[in-house]
Design a protein around this motif. Structure first.
Motif, PDB file in Angstrom:
ATOM      1  N   GLU A   1      10.753  23.209  96.002  1.00  0.00           N
ATOM      2  CA  GLU A   1      10.149  23.422  97.311  1.00  0.00           C
ATOM      3  C   GLU A   1       9.106  24.536  97.282  1.00  0.00           C
ATOM      4  O   GLU A   1       8.114  24.482  98.009  1.00  0.00           O
ATOM      5  N   HIS A   2       9.339  25.532  96.406  1.00  0.00           N
ATOM      6  CA  HIS A   2       8.419  26.680  96.331  1.00  0.00           C
ATOM      7  C   HIS A   2       8.035  26.928  94.869  1.00  0.00           C
ATOM      8  O   HIS A   2       8.448  27.937  94.266  1.00  0.00           O
ATOM      9  N   PRO A   3       7.266  26.034  94.250  1.00  0.00           N
ATOM     10  CA  PRO A   3       6.949  26.193  92.824  1.00  0.00           C
ATOM     11  C   PRO A   3       6.215  27.484  92.490  1.00  0.00           C
ATOM     12  O   PRO A   3       6.331  27.993  91.380  1.00  0.00           O
ATOM     13  N   ASP A   4       5.458  28.010  93.441  1.00  0.00           N
ATOM     14  CA  ASP A   4       4.732  29.258  93.202  1.00  0.00           C
ATOM     15  C   ASP A   4       5.652  30.487  93.220  1.00  0.00           C
ATOM     16  O   ASP A   4       5.223  31.586  92.853  1.00  0.00           O
ATOM     17  N   LYS A   5       6.917  30.292  93.616  1.00  0.00           N
ATOM     18  CA  LYS A   5       7.855  31.409  93.705  1.00  0.00           C
ATOM     19  C   LYS A   5       8.932  31.336  92.623  1.00  0.00           C
ATOM     20  O   LYS A   5       9.950  32.023  92.716  1.00  0.00           O
ATOM     21  N   GLN A   6       8.711  30.540  91.577  1.00  0.00           N
ATOM     22  CA  GLN A   6       9.751  30.303  90.584  1.00  0.00           C
ATOM     23  C   GLN A   6      10.222  31.598  89.930  1.00  0.00           C
ATOM     24  O   GLN A   6      11.426  31.839  89.803  1.00  0.00           O
ATOM     25  N   ARG A   7       9.283  32.440  89.504  1.00  0.00           N
ATOM     26  CA  ARG A   7       9.673  33.674  88.828  1.00  0.00           C
ATOM     27  C   ARG A   7      10.453  34.594  89.766  1.00  0.00           C
ATOM     28  O   ARG A   7      11.469  35.188  89.380  1.00  0.00           O
ATOM     29  N   GLU A   8       9.993  34.703  91.009  1.00  0.00           N
ATOM     30  CA  GLU A   8      10.675  35.559  91.979  1.00  0.00           C
ATOM     31  C   GLU A   8      12.070  35.037  92.280  1.00  0.00           C
ATOM     32  O   GLU A   8      13.035  35.809  92.354  1.00  0.00           O
ATOM     33  N   LEU A   9      12.184  33.719  92.436  1.00  0.00           N
ATOM     34  CA  LEU A   9      13.483  33.131  92.745  1.00  0.00           C
ATOM     35  C   LEU A   9      14.452  33.304  91.584  1.00  0.00           C
ATOM     36  O   LEU A   9      15.643  33.583  91.789  1.00  0.00           O
ATOM     37  N   PHE A  10      13.965  33.148  90.360  1.00  0.00           N
ATOM     38  CA  PHE A  10      14.849  33.332  89.201  1.00  0.00           C
ATOM     39  C   PHE A  10      15.344  34.773  89.125  1.00  0.00           C
ATOM     40  O   PHE A  10      16.519  35.027  88.863  1.00  0.00           O
ATOM     41  N   SER A  11      14.446  35.707  89.357  1.00  0.00           N
ATOM     42  CA  SER A  11      14.832  37.121  89.336  1.00  0.00           C
ATOM     43  C   SER A  11      15.888  37.414  90.401  1.00  0.00           C
ATOM     44  O   SER A  11      16.845  38.152  90.150  1.00  0.00           O
ATOM     45  N   MET A  12      15.719  36.820  91.583  1.00  0.00           N
ATOM     46  CA  MET A  12      16.660  37.045  92.671  1.00  0.00           C
ATOM     47  C   MET A  12      18.028  36.437  92.380  1.00  0.00           C
ATOM     48  O   MET A  12      19.063  37.075  92.574  1.00  0.00           O
ATOM     49  N   LEU A  13      18.042  35.200  91.892  1.00  0.00           N
ATOM     50  CA  LEU A  13      19.282  34.434  91.814  1.00  0.00           C
ATOM     51  C   LEU A  13      19.958  34.496  90.456  1.00  0.00           C
ATOM     52  O   LEU A  13      21.085  34.001  90.305  1.00  0.00           O
ATOM     53  N   SER A  14      19.315  35.090  89.472  1.00  0.00           N
ATOM     54  CA  SER A  14      19.899  35.146  88.132  1.00  0.00           C
ATOM     55  C   SER A  14      21.292  35.779  88.110  1.00  0.00           C
ATOM     56  O   SER A  14      22.208  35.235  87.470  1.00  0.00           O
ATOM     57  N   PRO A  15      21.534  36.913  88.783  1.00  0.00           N
ATOM     58  CA  PRO A  15      22.891  37.496  88.755  1.00  0.00           C
ATOM     59  C   PRO A  15      23.959  36.570  89.337  1.00  0.00           C
ATOM     60  O   PRO A  15      25.057  36.457  88.776  1.00  0.00           O
ATOM     61  N   THR A  16      23.640  35.910  90.453  1.00  0.00           N
ATOM     62  CA  THR A  16      24.642  35.036  91.070  1.00  0.00           C
ATOM     63  C   THR A  16      24.834  33.763  90.248  1.00  0.00           C
ATOM     64  O   THR A  16      25.953  33.251  90.153  1.00  0.00           O
ATOM     65  N   MET A  17      23.769  33.241  89.639  1.00  0.00           N
ATOM     66  CA  MET A  17      23.920  32.069  88.768  1.00  0.00           C
ATOM     67  C   MET A  17      24.747  32.419  87.537  1.00  0.00           C
ATOM     68  O   MET A  17      25.568  31.617  87.077  1.00  0.00           O
ATOM     69  N   THR A  18      24.551  33.622  86.997  1.00  0.00           N
ATOM     70  CA  THR A  18      25.348  34.060  85.847  1.00  0.00           C
ATOM     71  C   THR A  18      26.816  34.202  86.230  1.00  0.00           C
ATOM     72  O   THR A  18      27.716  33.793  85.480  1.00  0.00           O
ATOM     73  N   LEU A  19      27.075  34.772  87.406  1.00  0.00           N
ATOM     74  CA  LEU A  19      28.452  34.889  87.888  1.00  0.00           C
ATOM     75  C   LEU A  19      29.068  33.511  88.070  1.00  0.00           C
ATOM     76  O   LEU A  19      30.238  33.284  87.706  1.00  0.00           O
ATOM     77  N   GLU A  20      28.314  32.584  88.607  1.00  0.00           N
ATOM     78  CA  GLU A  20      28.800  31.217  88.782  1.00  0.00           C
ATOM     79  C   GLU A  20      29.150  30.585  87.432  1.00  0.00           C
ATOM     80  O   GLU A  20      30.189  29.922  87.300  1.00  0.00           O
ATOM     81  N   LYS A  21      28.303  30.788  86.425  1.00  0.00           N
ATOM     82  CA  LYS A  21      28.584  30.259  85.086  1.00  0.00           C
ATOM     83  C   LYS A  21      29.860  30.859  84.513  1.00  0.00           C
ATOM     84  O   LYS A  21      30.647  30.163  83.857  1.00  0.00           O
TER      85      LYS A  21
END
Length: 371
Positions: free
Chosen positions: A36-56
């Motif tokens: 939905e927001h391809p121009d925000k990919q880097r920002e979104l990854f930086s934001m959600l990386s900790p929660t995605m890691t916790l989920e894993k």
């Protein structure tokens, strides 16, 4: 307003299992967001990386049968819901413990086990109310069963609810055997999300008017309480919960008051508001609005607001042939307004309150400059 700098790990664990049972893990939501927001990919990854890691970490370390996760955490189709909290068997047990300060799993389990029959019924009744600010009334077991029988949910769901209240202690034991390892792992992996807690604390600690800041990206306008407590929400990074329990609200001295409100706010609720609002245009709303611009679809949505139904029932209700029902349902599903759940060989359709609320917020933002 008091800013609490730690999470409620029970709420985080319930959110993890609820997202898992209902097919919306954070990793999938991240992929949807970058589409939905391809121009925000880097920002979104930086934001959600900790929660995605916790989920894993949770996925890798919790060996629990999916069937039992589904039983406790699958959304009960047709149940009244608050804006961001699915109602399921687990929340019927735990709603009053998920948004207030966490003690320990042993203490919460002990409190549940000590409940009288009347307290169990009131606890479950609170779980059915559309908002945690509503106040349950004392009812007896016969009235409670009649209440459940009249809910707009499937027969299978009613049976599961009856089983949960009849075999209360056994289900509490099983639920805690699922949740306790998750809570312990979330607490153990605190380093993963500690930067999020620090950022959350700094964000709201430095704001002159916290109430106004929160109101900018939520529907929380009225905070007319003597005490208000703000807590971060990791797994629900883009959502929020508001809880207020008359006579059972926690204050800083670990005493109970009648006038405290707990706001559990997604750590990135504000940033997600900014990202989403930047992409809202009149054109982006045109297709969903076109889906709603049909009398039959609006009739179906209105019916599903208080009922769970499969295709043939909808066809008979509105005197439509099954192919027409399938066409209308497919359009509503594509827009995200309706969900389908397979039960006993039939697909039961329910309204998706979350997506409809989010869409209406976008319309308000475009036309009224509010979200």
């Amino acid at each position: 307003m008091l800013i609490i700098t730690d999470i409620n790990p029970l709420l985080e664990a319930v959110t993890y299992f609820t997202d898992r049972a209902n097919g919306r893990p954070i990793s999938d939501r991240y992929l949807a967001l970058i589409r939905e927001h391809p121009d925000k990919q880097r920002e979104l990854f930086s934001m959600l990386s900790p929660t995605m890691t916790l989920e894993k970490e949770l996925n890798a370390n919790l060996n629990i049968k999916e069937e039992r996760i589904s039983f406790f955490f699958k959304r009960i189709a047709g149940m009244p819901v608050s804006r961001f909290l699915d109602r399921n068997i687990a929340t019927l047990f735990l709603l009053v413990h998920m948004s207030v300060p966490f003690s320990s799993m042993l203490e919460i389990r002990a409190a549940l086990m000590q409940n009288t029959l009347e307290q169990k019924i009131i606890s479950f009744e609170c779980g059915f109310l559309s908002s945690s600010t509503d106040k349950a009334e004392e009812i007896n077991i016969s009235q409670f069963f009649r209440y459940i029988d009249n809910l707009p949910v499937s027969y299978e769901s009613k049976i599961n609810i009856f089983r949960a209240i009849n075999d209360y202690e056994a289900f509490v034991d099983e639920l805690f055997s699922i949740l306790t390892p998750a809570v312990e792992l979330i607490q153990k992996k605190r380093k993963l999300y500690l930067p999020l807690l620090t950022e959350f604390s700094n964000t709201y600690r430095d704001v002159e008017d916290v109430h106004t800041e929160i109101a900018k990206h939520t529907n929380i306008w009225s905070l007319n309480c003597e005490d208000t407590y703000l807590r971060p929400y990791i797994m629900g990074f883009d959502s929020y919960l508001v809880s207020y329990y008359p006579g059972e609200s926690f204050n800083i001295d670990k005493k109970y008051t009648d006038t405290a409100k707990h706001i559990t706010l997604g750590v990135y609720k504000g940033k997600m508001f900014d990202i989403n609002s930047a992409s809202i245009t009149p054109k982006s709303l045109a297709i969903p609005l076109k889906v709603l611009a049909d009398a039959n679809r609006m009739e179906i949505l209105f019916y599903l607001k208080t009922n769970v139904a499969y295709g043939q029932e909808i066809a008979e209700k509105f005197n439509l042939v099954p192919p027409n029902v399938s066409h209308h349902i497919s359009k509503l599903q594509a827009a995200g307004f309706v969900d389908g759940t397979l039960e006993s060989g039939k697909i039961y359709y329910t309204i998706n309150y979350h997506n409809i609320s989010a869409f209406l917020d976008k319309v308000k933002y475009v036309l009224c400059d509010i979200l």
